[in-house]
Enzyme design. Structure first.
Site, short mmCIF file in Angstrom:
data_model
loop_
_atom_site.label_atom_id
_atom_site.label_comp_id
_atom_site.label_asym_id
_atom_site.label_seq_id
_atom_site.Cartn_x
_atom_site.Cartn_y
_atom_site.Cartn_z
N SER A 193 -24.08 -48.32 -18.31
CA SER A 193 -23.14 -48.57 -17.21
C SER A 193 -21.73 -48.27 -17.67
CB SER A 193 -23.23 -50.04 -16.76
OG SER A 193 -22.18 -50.35 -15.85
N HIS B 139 -26.82 -55.38 -6.46
CA HIS B 139 -26.76 -54.44 -5.34
C HIS B 139 -28.07 -54.37 -4.57
CE1 HIS B 139 -23.21 -52.29 -7.52
NE2 HIS B 139 -22.88 -53.43 -6.96
N GLN C 290 -26.86 -53.67 -11.88
CA GLN C 290 -26.29 -53.00 -10.71
C GLN C 290 -27.33 -52.16 -9.98
OE1 GLN C 290 -22.84 -51.97 -13.73
NE2 GLN C 290 -22.55 -50.86 -11.83
#
Length: 289
Positions: free
Chosen positions: A196, A105, A85
């Site tokens: 995460s 991302h 991410q």
């Protein structure tokens, strides 16, 4: 991992805090500080996150032990794929094979041509001056630089709230690499989460969830014959989505956990980071006037 035939790692901001980049939900995280100020995550992401201090801290960061070890584990065929991410580019800078990585991302250092799809690699944050915002006078994500091949407009690769990796305006690309991520999750029998909360990734993939389409049948058909339910393991300091489904959850520093994993798998500790061998720095193109 000894029994797994297809291990996929998922990484979040928590693996880069040791590189002195802020995470999101830790004690000093971006969302944590926003909540204390009464600001929503969406508003924070668009209006307060990317200040000059952060723009400067990202290029100054260096790949940590975890980044370098993950590249080594992929190269040693212990890990099939990594889904990140993070936009900080530290996986690539650690020497991670691009075709075995999805930066959902975006990558701070990579621009993509809107017209021909060519990548341009820089040694600075490409969306500096807030090109990722809707208020960008040139158009959202348009950096103002031109493709050296076709002269087309270049786009940053930052994915905002409400946008989709490999969606508009980019289309399929090897930064977001959704095709690779989907293929990996179709076959995964073990997903290991590092740093995460899974608050975002679980919206894309959750093969560890027994009732999920990913655990029974992937979007284009059944999972490979004989593949057992995907197991979930977590290395994260804090709460994680679906942690009750995990076979293992370690509330440890990610570097500490990685040392133990390398020892268990018999993989040598990776070499120290060398700027002269940094794939981003060596591939960076000068901006033409």
């Amino acid at each position: 991992m000894h029994q797994s035939s297809c291990t996929v790692f998922v990484t979040g901001a928590g693996i880069s805090t040791n590189a002195r980049i802020r995470d999101y939900r830790g004690p000093e995280g971006i969302w944590t500080q926003a909540a204390k100020a009464g600001i929503s995550e969406t508003e924070a992401s668009l209006n307060m996150v990317w200040d000059d201090a952060l723009y400067q801290s990202i290029p100054a960061a260096r790949p940590t032990l975890v980044h370098r070890s993950m590249a080594a584990l992929v190269n040693a065929e212990k890990v099939v794929f990594v889904i990140s991410q993070n936009e900080d580019g530290l996986h690539v800078r650690a020497g991670h094979p691009r075709h075995r990585l999805a930066e959902l991302h975006g990558n701070d250092y990579v621009e993509i041509c809107h017209d021909c799809g060519r990548e341009s690699v820089r040694d600075f944050v490409t969306y500096y001056k807030d090109t990722y915002k809707e208020t960008n006078p040139l158009g959202q994500h348009v950096t103002g630089r031109k493709c050296s091949d076709c002269g087309g407009k270049l786009l940053d690769t930052a994915v905002n709230f409400g946008e989709t990796p490999c969606g508009e305006p980019w289309g399929h690309n090897m930064v977001h690499n959704m095709v690779g991520a989907i293929d990996a999750m179709r076959s995964a029998d073990l997903v290991v989460v590092w740093g995460s909360s899974l608050g975002v990734v679980a919206n894309y993939f959750d093969p560890w969830e027994p009732k999920s389409k990913w655990s029974l049948a992937e979007p284009a058909g059944p999972r490979p014959k004989g593949l057992s339910r995907c197991k979930l393991a977590i290395v994260n300091q804090g709460q994680v989505v679906d942690q009750e489904l995990a076979e293992l959850k370690l509330d440890l520093d990610v570097d500490e956990a990685m040392v133990e994993l390398l020892n268990e798998l018999g993989v040598d500790s990776p070499s120290e980071y060398d700027p002269a061998r940094d794939p981003i720095l060596t591939a960076a193109e000068a901006v033409r006037g």
